[in-house]
Design a protein around this motif. Structure first.
Motif, mmCIF file in Angstrom:
data_model
loop_
_atom_site.group_PDB
_atom_site.id
_atom_site.type_symbol
_atom_site.label_atom_id
_atom_site.label_comp_id
_atom_site.label_asym_id
_atom_site.label_seq_id
_atom_site.Cartn_x
_atom_site.Cartn_y
_atom_site.Cartn_z
ATOM 1 N N ARG A 30 0.828 -1.202 0.000
ATOM 2 C CA ARG A 30 0.000 0.000 0.000
ATOM 3 C C ARG A 30 0.868 1.260 0.000
ATOM 4 O O ARG A 30 0.585 2.217 -0.722
ATOM 5 N N ILE A 34 1.068 4.201 -2.933
ATOM 6 C CA ILE A 34 0.932 5.632 -2.655
ATOM 7 C C ILE A 34 2.148 6.392 -3.174
ATOM 8 O O ILE A 34 2.019 7.462 -3.782
ATOM 9 N N GLN A 41 2.045 11.652 -10.113
ATOM 10 C CA GLN A 41 1.334 12.922 -10.047
ATOM 11 C C GLN A 41 2.305 14.096 -10.019
ATOM 12 O O GLN A 41 2.057 15.140 -10.627
ATOM 13 N N MET A 89 -1.916 15.367 2.717
ATOM 14 C CA MET A 89 -2.353 14.098 2.128
ATOM 15 C C MET A 89 -3.742 14.227 1.500
ATOM 16 O O MET A 89 -4.011 13.648 0.446
ATOM 17 N N ILE A 90 -4.621 14.984 2.164
ATOM 18 C CA ILE A 90 -5.951 15.215 1.591
ATOM 19 C C ILE A 90 -5.831 15.990 0.283
ATOM 20 O O ILE A 90 -6.489 15.677 -0.717
ATOM 21 N N PHE A 92 -3.246 16.029 -1.689
ATOM 22 C CA PHE A 92 -2.661 15.107 -2.664
ATOM 23 C C PHE A 92 -3.728 14.192 -3.263
ATOM 24 O O PHE A 92 -3.791 13.995 -4.484
ATOM 25 N N ALA A 93 -4.590 13.646 -2.413
ATOM 26 C CA ALA A 93 -5.647 12.747 -2.889
ATOM 27 C C ALA A 93 -6.601 13.474 -3.838
ATOM 28 O O ALA A 93 -7.027 12.912 -4.859
ATOM 29 N N ARG A 94 -6.927 14.719 -3.502
ATOM 30 C CA ARG A 94 -7.829 15.498 -4.360
ATOM 31 C C ARG A 94 -7.187 15.785 -5.722
ATOM 32 O O ARG A 94 -7.856 15.720 -6.759
ATOM 33 N N VAL A 96 -4.880 13.987 -7.234
ATOM 34 C CA VAL A 96 -4.832 12.733 -7.990
ATOM 35 C C VAL A 96 -6.196 12.434 -8.594
ATOM 36 O O VAL A 96 -6.313 12.069 -9.769
ATOM 37 N N GLN A 97 -7.249 12.593 -7.783
ATOM 38 C CA GLN A 97 -8.602 12.337 -8.272
ATOM 39 C C GLN A 97 -8.950 13.267 -9.429
ATOM 40 O O GLN A 97 -9.531 12.845 -10.439
ATOM 41 N N ASN A 118 -16.321 4.938 -7.819
ATOM 42 C CA ASN A 118 -16.392 5.972 -6.787
ATOM 43 C C ASN A 118 -17.697 5.767 -6.031
ATOM 44 O O ASN A 118 -18.763 6.169 -6.485
#
Length: 252
Positions: A30, A34, A41, A89-90, A92-94, A96-97, A118
């Motif tokens: 995992r 990441i 990204q 991290m939040i 980063f996730a946004r 990437v999405q 999703n």
């Protein structure tokens, strides 16, 4: 009263050791995923790293300042760094999405991919490609608490007749159950791919969860009798050959 042994206590030492090894391997995999996503990204998004650093430093400065007011600046610094990492991290996730949606936008099957990958909160039943054309236009069906939602993707002049046809067909079976139709796209009156799931969640709740199950069963029976279009259930890779898919769709 007799004590009940937990499942973990009944495992042998070898089994516990093997379970720990598997858990560590899963965590390592995992973390690797990441890190790989971050590297990919970062190459495509030059602003990613500066923004993440800004999130970290900004949070640290704010909470350190609050800590100074309370005479515990070091506690504020530690807490600020922790919060900063979470915010980064939040962010980063946004990013990437957003990048994934940008790449999938306009690709045949993208709407079905978005619906299936999703997760929608609540009880939803998704059936991709209930109708389609040889040009890879498609209509997907979603059954949920709002009722029935038909989602079309492709050229507007081809998708709208498909939606009207499916809506008429379904209306004969579901009676007064609300039927919504959405066309995915970036033109006026259409719903952008990235906002598709949010648009579904904003619809009013018109039927019960039990009715959702019943409706989906009846509509699935209809689809099995009529047969579904041979359309892709996810975005096609860039440059992929669609000749075979088109030929299969024309035969239906």
């Amino acid at each position: 009263m007799a004590k009940t042994s937990s499942p973990s206590s009944s495992l042998s030492k070898e089994e516990k050791k093997a379970a720990k090894i598997v858990a560590r391997a899963a965590k390592k995999e995992r973390r690797g995923q990441i890190w790989q996503a971050f590297q990919t990204q970062r190459k495509e998004d030059k602003r990613l790293l500066p923004y993440m650093i800004a999130c970290l430093l900004g949070s640290a400065i704010v909470f350190t300042g609050l800590g100074l007011l309370l005479a515990t600046w070091w506690a504020g610094l530690v807490f600020g760094l922790i919060i900063g990492v979470l915010i980064a991290m939040i962010f980063f996730a946004r990013r990437v999405q957003s990048n994934v949606y940008k790449q999938a936008d306009g690709t045949p099957g993208a709407a079905a991919w978005s619906l299936q990958n999703n997760q929608l909160r609540g009880k939803w039943r998704i059936t991709p490609a209930i109708a389609g054309t040889s040009h890879l236009d498609a209509v997907h069906r979603v059954v949920g608490r709002p009722g029935i939602i038909l989602i079309g993707e492709g050229a507007t002049h081809r998708v709208k007749p498909l939606l009207a046809q499916e809506k008429k067909k379904i209306a004969r079976i579901v009676g007064e159950t609300p039927i919504y139709d959405i066309v995915v796209g970036n033109e006026e009156g259409q719903t952008p791919l990235r906002k598709l799931n949010a648009s579904l969640m904003k619809l009013p709740r018109n039927i019960t969860a039990a009715q959702v199950t019943d409706l989906d069963g009846r509509l699935s029976a209809l689809s099995s009798r009529v047969g579904q279009a041979g359309m892709p259930k996810g975005p096609l890779p860039a440059g992929a050959k669609t000749r075979n898919v088109q030929r299969a769709a024309r035969r239906r």
